[in-house]
Design a protein around this motif. Structure first.
Motif, PDB file in Angstrom:
ATOM      1  N   ASP A   1       0.830  -1.207   0.000  1.00 55.53           N
ATOM      2  CA  ASP A   1       0.000   0.000   0.000  1.00 55.53           C
ATOM      3  C   ASP A   1       0.865   1.258   0.000  1.00 55.53           C
ATOM      4  OD1 ASP A   1      -2.247  -1.554  -0.005  1.00 55.53           O
ATOM      5  OD2 ASP A   1      -2.736  -1.257   2.140  1.00 55.53           O
ATOM      6  N   ASN A   2       1.927   1.250   0.817  1.00 61.34           N
ATOM      7  CA  ASN A   2       2.825   2.405   0.861  1.00 61.34           C
ATOM      8  C   ASN A   2       3.493   2.610  -0.491  1.00 61.34           C
ATOM      9  OD1 ASN A   2       2.241   3.040   3.479  1.00 61.34           O
ATOM     10  ND2 ASN A   2       4.031   1.992   4.358  1.00 61.34           N
ATOM     11  N   ALA A   3       3.909   1.514  -1.111  1.00 55.91           N
ATOM     12  CA  ALA A   3       4.556   1.630  -2.423  1.00 55.91           C
ATOM     13  C   ALA A   3       3.564   2.159  -3.459  1.00 55.91           C
ATOM     14  CB  ALA A   3       5.098   0.266  -2.851  1.00 55.91           C
ATOM     15  N   GLU A   4       2.321   1.697  -3.411  1.00 58.66           N
ATOM     16  CA  GLU A   4       1.299   2.187  -4.352  1.00 58.66           C
ATOM     17  C   GLU A   4       1.025   3.673  -4.132  1.00 58.66           C
ATOM     18  OE1 GLU A   4      -2.123  -0.303  -3.896  1.00 58.66           O
ATOM     19  OE2 GLU A   4      -1.160  -2.030  -4.859  1.00 58.66           O
ATOM     20  N   ARG A   5       0.925   4.086  -2.863  1.00 56.44           N
ATOM     21  CA  ARG A   5       0.697   5.500  -2.564  1.00 56.44           C
ATOM     22  C   ARG A   5       1.856   6.361  -3.065  1.00 56.44           C
ATOM     23  NH1 ARG A   5      -0.025   4.477   3.032  1.00 56.44           N
ATOM     24  NH2 ARG A   5      -1.877   3.224   3.156  1.00 56.44           N
ATOM     25  N   LYS A   6       3.077   5.873  -2.845  1.00 55.32           N
ATOM     26  CA  LYS A   6       4.248   6.632  -3.296  1.00 55.32           C
ATOM     27  C   LYS A   6       4.259   6.727  -4.816  1.00 55.32           C
ATOM     28  CE  LYS A   6       9.196   6.955  -2.658  1.00 55.32           C
ATOM     29  NZ  LYS A   6       9.936   6.888  -3.845  1.00 55.32           N
ATOM     30  N   THR A   7       3.919   5.614  -5.467  1.00 59.59           N
ATOM     31  CA  THR A   7       3.888   5.622  -6.926  1.00 59.59           C
ATOM     32  C   THR A   7       2.835   6.618  -7.424  1.00 59.59           C
ATOM     33  OG1 THR A   7       4.545   3.302  -6.940  1.00 59.59           O
ATOM     34  CG2 THR A   7       3.600   4.160  -8.961  1.00 59.59           C
ATOM     35  N   GLU A   8       1.658   6.612  -6.805  1.00 59.93           N
ATOM     36  CA  GLU A   8       0.594   7.551  -7.192  1.00 59.93           C
ATOM     37  C   GLU A   8       1.020   8.985  -6.921  1.00 59.93           C
ATOM     38  OE1 GLU A   8      -2.880   9.005  -8.682  1.00 59.93           O
ATOM     39  OE2 GLU A   8      -2.080   6.985  -8.889  1.00 59.93           O
ATOM     40  N   ARG A   9       1.650   9.234  -5.771  1.00 59.74           N
ATOM     41  CA  ARG A   9       2.126  10.568  -5.426  1.00 59.74           C
ATOM     42  C   ARG A   9       3.175  11.034  -6.425  1.00 59.74           C
ATOM     43  NH1 ARG A   9       4.007   9.734  -0.286  1.00 59.74           N
ATOM     44  NH2 ARG A   9       6.100   9.452  -1.115  1.00 59.74           N
ATOM     45  N   ASP A  10       4.106  10.144  -6.774  1.00 64.58           N
ATOM     46  CA  ASP A  10       5.140  10.486  -7.754  1.00 64.58           C
ATOM     47  C   ASP A  10       4.517  10.783  -9.117  1.00 64.58           C
ATOM     48  OD1 ASP A  10       7.015  10.176  -5.784  1.00 64.58           O
ATOM     49  OD2 ASP A  10       7.760   8.216  -6.495  1.00 64.58           O
ATOM     50  N   ARG A  11       3.490  10.006  -9.481  1.00 61.98           N
ATOM     51  CA  ARG A  11       2.831  10.228 -10.777  1.00 61.98           C
ATOM     52  C   ARG A  11       2.150  11.602 -10.794  1.00 61.98           C
ATOM     53  NH1 ARG A  11      -1.837  10.499 -12.671  1.00 61.98           N
ATOM     54  NH2 ARG A  11      -2.888   9.801 -10.808  1.00 61.98           N
TER      55      ARG A  11
END
Length: 120
Positions: free
Chosen positions: A100-110
């Protein structure tokens, strides 16, 4: 010192007592007497029954010990399985949090990259 008459009486009493003992043993039943054989057989039967009960008691005690050992092993296996399940659940939860943290970071980076792309 005692008189000779007293000593003679004591000696006669001792001889009489010995004769009575000998008479008692002569009239005592012999080992081959049917009553003695029956009593001996009865005593042997009682002893055999006692030994059988002792062996049975030891066997039941051993069976109880074996049952307790098996029961303790089952409880230990159940506890181990429960601990393994809890550990697997904890690892799964940690993995989900990390994902979940990795997905959130990926979304934030996007989103950040999209915002930067708009600004240029």
């Amino acid at each position: 010192m005692k008189t000779l008459k007293e000593l003679a009486e004591r000696r006669a009493a001792a001889v009489a007592a010995k004769k009575l003992l000998l008479k008692k043993f002569e009239t005592a039943p012999k080992p081959s007497d049917p009553d003695m054989v029956a009593k001996s057989a009865e005593r042997e039967a009682v002893a055999a029954a006692r030994e059988t009960r002792r062996v049975e008691r030891e066997r039941s005690v051993q069976e109880e010990r074996d049952r307790q050992i098996v029961e303790a092993a089952a409880v230990a296996r159940a506890a181990s399985a429960q601990a393994d399940a809890l550990e697997a659940e904890a690892k799964n939860r940690i993995a989900r949090v990390a994902t979940d943290n990795a997905e959130r970071k990926t979304e934030r980076d996007r989103r950040y990259a999209a915002r930067k792309a708009k600004q240029r």
